[in-house]
Scaffold this motif. Structure first.
Motif, PDB file in Angstrom:
ATOM      1  N   GLY A  61       0.831  -1.186   0.000  1.00 44.62           N
ATOM      2  CA  GLY A  61       0.000   0.000   0.000  1.00 44.62           C
ATOM      3  C   GLY A  61       0.868   1.239   0.000  1.00 44.62           C
ATOM      4  O   GLY A  61       0.727   2.137   0.826  1.00 44.62           O
ATOM      5  N   CYS A  62       1.772   1.324  -0.985  1.00 41.48           N
ATOM      6  CA  CYS A  62       2.859   2.311  -0.959  1.00 41.48           C
ATOM      7  C   CYS A  62       2.418   3.724  -1.265  1.00 41.48           C
ATOM      8  O   CYS A  62       3.167   4.674  -1.000  1.00 41.48           O
ATOM      9  CB  CYS A  62       3.946   1.890  -1.938  1.00 41.48           C
ATOM     10  N   GLY A  63       1.208   3.923  -1.833  1.00 38.40           N
ATOM     11  CA  GLY A  63       0.821   5.262  -2.229  1.00 38.40           C
ATOM     12  C   GLY A  63       1.808   5.821  -3.236  1.00 38.40           C
ATOM     13  O   GLY A  63       2.262   5.125  -4.147  1.00 38.40           O
ATOM     14  N   THR A  64       2.170   7.091  -3.070  1.00 42.43           N
ATOM     15  CA  THR A  64       3.148   7.705  -3.987  1.00 42.43           C
ATOM     16  C   THR A  64       4.576   7.540  -3.496  1.00 42.43           C
ATOM     17  O   THR A  64       5.490   8.148  -4.036  1.00 42.43           O
ATOM     18  CB  THR A  64       2.839   9.197  -4.203  1.00 42.43           C
ATOM     19  N   GLY A  65       4.769   6.730  -2.448  1.00 43.86           N
ATOM     20  CA  GLY A  65       6.114   6.275  -2.144  1.00 43.86           C
ATOM     21  C   GLY A  65       6.846   6.929  -1.005  1.00 43.86           C
ATOM     22  O   GLY A  65       8.073   6.811  -0.930  1.00 43.86           O
ATOM     23  N   ALA A  66       6.148   7.580  -0.069  1.00 44.03           N
ATOM     24  CA  ALA A  66       6.850   8.182   1.071  1.00 44.03           C
ATOM     25  C   ALA A  66       7.672   7.134   1.814  1.00 44.03           C
ATOM     26  O   ALA A  66       8.847   7.351   2.126  1.00 44.03           O
ATOM     27  CB  ALA A  66       5.851   8.839   2.023  1.00 44.03           C
ATOM     28  N   GLY A  67       7.062   5.989   2.083  1.00 44.75           N
ATOM     29  CA  GLY A  67       7.776   4.928   2.780  1.00 44.75           C
ATOM     30  C   GLY A  67       8.851   4.297   1.919  1.00 44.75           C
ATOM     31  O   GLY A  67       9.971   4.062   2.376  1.00 44.75           O
ATOM     32  N   SER A  68       8.526   4.018   0.666  1.00 44.61           N
ATOM     33  CA  SER A  68       9.500   3.380  -0.240  1.00 44.61           C
ATOM     34  C   SER A  68      10.767   4.220  -0.353  1.00 44.61           C
ATOM     35  O   SER A  68      11.892   3.699  -0.269  1.00 44.61           O
ATOM     36  CB  SER A  68       8.885   3.191  -1.624  1.00 44.61           C
ATOM     37  N   LEU A  69      10.598   5.524  -0.546  1.00 39.91           N
ATOM     38  CA  LEU A  69      11.765   6.396  -0.710  1.00 39.91           C
ATOM     39  C   LEU A  69      12.562   6.506   0.579  1.00 39.91           C
ATOM     40  O   LEU A  69      13.797   6.527   0.558  1.00 39.91           O
ATOM     41  CB  LEU A  69      11.308   7.771  -1.188  1.00 39.91           C
ATOM     42  N   ALA A  70      11.859   6.574   1.717  1.00 39.96           N
ATOM     43  CA  ALA A  70      12.563   6.627   3.004  1.00 39.96           C
ATOM     44  C   ALA A  70      13.340   5.339   3.250  1.00 39.96           C
ATOM     45  O   ALA A  70      14.459   5.365   3.784  1.00 39.96           O
ATOM     46  CB  ALA A  70      11.563   6.870   4.133  1.00 39.96           C
ATOM     47  N   LEU A  71      12.782   4.211   2.857  1.00 37.82           N
ATOM     48  CA  LEU A  71      13.451   2.924   3.052  1.00 37.82           C
ATOM     49  C   LEU A  71      14.645   2.777   2.111  1.00 37.82           C
ATOM     50  O   LEU A  71      15.682   2.230   2.502  1.00 37.82           O
ATOM     51  CB  LEU A  71      12.455   1.792   2.838  1.00 37.82           C
ATOM     52  N   LEU A  72      14.516   3.260   0.881  1.00 30.35           N
ATOM     53  CA  LEU A  72      15.656   3.245  -0.034  1.00 30.35           C
ATOM     54  C   LEU A  72      16.801   4.080   0.520  1.00 30.35           C
ATOM     55  O   LEU A  72      17.975   3.716   0.396  1.00 30.35           O
ATOM     56  CB  LEU A  72      15.234   3.779  -1.407  1.00 30.35           C
ATOM     57  N   ASP A  73      16.455   5.192   1.151  1.00 31.62           N
ATOM     58  CA  ASP A  73      17.476   6.058   1.735  1.00 31.62           C
ATOM     59  C   ASP A  73      18.098   5.432   2.980  1.00 31.62           C
ATOM     60  O   ASP A  73      19.310   5.490   3.192  1.00 31.62           O
ATOM     61  CB  ASP A  73      16.850   7.411   2.073  1.00 31.62           C
ATOM     62  N   ARG A  74      17.258   4.810   3.800  1.00 31.73           N
ATOM     63  CA  ARG A  74      17.726   4.219   5.058  1.00 31.73           C
ATOM     64  C   ARG A  74      18.583   2.982   4.822  1.00 31.73           C
ATOM     65  O   ARG A  74      19.525   2.703   5.571  1.00 31.73           O
ATOM     66  CB  ARG A  74      16.513   3.869   5.925  1.00 31.73           C
ATOM     67  N   PHE A  75      18.250   2.207   3.795  1.00 29.24           N
ATOM     68  CA  PHE A  75      18.948   0.944   3.524  1.00 29.24           C
ATOM     69  C   PHE A  75      19.522   0.983   2.106  1.00 29.24           C
ATOM     70  O   PHE A  75      18.930   0.439   1.172  1.00 29.24           O
ATOM     71  CB  PHE A  75      18.001  -0.240   3.698  1.00 29.24           C
ATOM     72  N   PRO A  76      20.673   1.617   1.918  1.00 30.70           N
ATOM     73  CA  PRO A  76      21.217   1.822   0.563  1.00 30.70           C
ATOM     74  C   PRO A  76      21.586   0.537  -0.167  1.00 30.70           C
ATOM     75  O   PRO A  76      21.750   0.557  -1.385  1.00 30.70           O
ATOM     76  CB  PRO A  76      22.445   2.708   0.810  1.00 30.70           C
ATOM     77  N   GLY A  77      21.696  -0.567   0.552  1.00 28.12           N
ATOM     78  CA  GLY A  77      22.011  -1.827  -0.103  1.00 28.12           C
ATOM     79  C   GLY A  77      20.789  -2.654  -0.443  1.00 28.12           C
ATOM     80  O   GLY A  77      20.922  -3.792  -0.920  1.00 28.12           O
TER      81      GLY A  77
END
Length: 288
Positions: A61-77
């Motif tokens: 339920g990612c919506g426009t990606g607030a969580g997805s982008l934060a997770l990509l930033d938090r976990f760069p690998g």
């Protein structure tokens, strides 16, 4: 619970105001939510008891990606699989994540379906402001449990209602207007969103998760406020009117419409006393 309030000076969802996940395109308000509450979302991802960084994350339920982008930033690998029923939301996420396209996969799917598409075997699943919209959240939680890799973590973020923006004595001609709008919205959601405010700790335990952490993130921003807060308040109050209008008096509707009239001197965009006040509850649950 642990309490954090970096601004006491929140997909979640994300975090996350109340909206119907399948009721059209909410890209603008979701983007504003992500912009205004970015620091609070980052504080949640930083708190997660993940140990070694996950390699694969699923955002349900990612919506426009607030969580997805934060997770990509938090976990760069890590690589993120972002799932939503809205094609418009997924398209917007892809636009915003152009620089991380090689680490992001989007999947359009109805999470209420008894069978999900292949989402891999993630070490971390994130769901912000989405679980209470499920028609059968207990079944969905079992699906999340089975989706996770053994020992994987589920981060469940839920909202404590719609954000508040106005002081209690505002507007001058209708003090307490926002409280009355919220009361009407609560009644509206009691009928249409029955799982809002559910006992998620118990539900997680019944789905065979071990709850390892729980916290409440308090959001209390401004005043003074940024232009984004003004636009967030305008967009949010417009949606609030749509749900609460039938329960408001003519006087309250007139006062609310003055706030929403961007050409008016009384427009919410011209107020200097706006803030953002809400809470997000977070559970970190392990598949053991």
């Amino acid at each position: 619970m642990n309490h954090a309030s970096p601004h006491t000076a929140s997909h979640v969802h994300e975090y996350e105001y109340e909206y119907e996940h399948d009721a059209g395109d909410h890209s603008e308000i979701l983007d504003l939510d992500a912009d205004v509450l970015a620091e609070h979302i980052a504080s949640i991802t930083a708190w997660l008891p993940v140990g070694a960084g996950p390699r694969h994350i699923v955002d349900l339920g990612c919506g426009t990606g607030a969580g997805s982008l934060a997770l990509l930033d938090r976990f760069p690998g890590a690589e993120v699989t972002a799932v939503d029923v809205s094609a418009a939301h997924l398209h917007r996420l892809q636009e915003k994540a152009a620089g991380a396209a090689g680490r992001l996969r989007v999947v359009r799917a109805d999470l209420d379906a008894p069978e999900w598409p292949d989402l891999g075997t993630p070490e971390l699943v994130w769901a912000s402001a989405s679980m209470h919209h499920m028609s059968d959240p207990d079944r969905t939680l079992r699906q999340v449990h089975d989706l996770l890799a053994p020992g994987g973590l589920f981060a469940l973020v839920e909202l404590a209602g719609f954000p508040r923006f106005l002081p209690a004595d505002a507007p001058e001609e209708a003090p307490g207007l926002e409280d009355r709008c919220h009361a009407a919205l609560d009644h509206h959601h009691a009928e249409r969103v029955p799982h809002r405010g559910a006992d998620w700790r118990t539900k997680l335990t019944e789905a065979r998760f071990t709850v390892e952490g729980e916290r409440t993130v308090t959001v209390d921003i401004g005043p003074p406020h940024t232009d984004a807060v003004g636009r967030y308040a305008l967009s949010s109050l417009r949606r609030l009117r749509g749900s609460a209008a039938s329960a408001l008096t003519a006087e309250d509707l007139t006062a609310l419409d003055r706030l929403l009239d961007t050409d008016s001197a009384h427009s919410v965009l011209r107020r200097t006393d706006l803030g953002v006040r809400t809470e997000r509850a977070v559970w970190a649950a392990r598949r053991t």
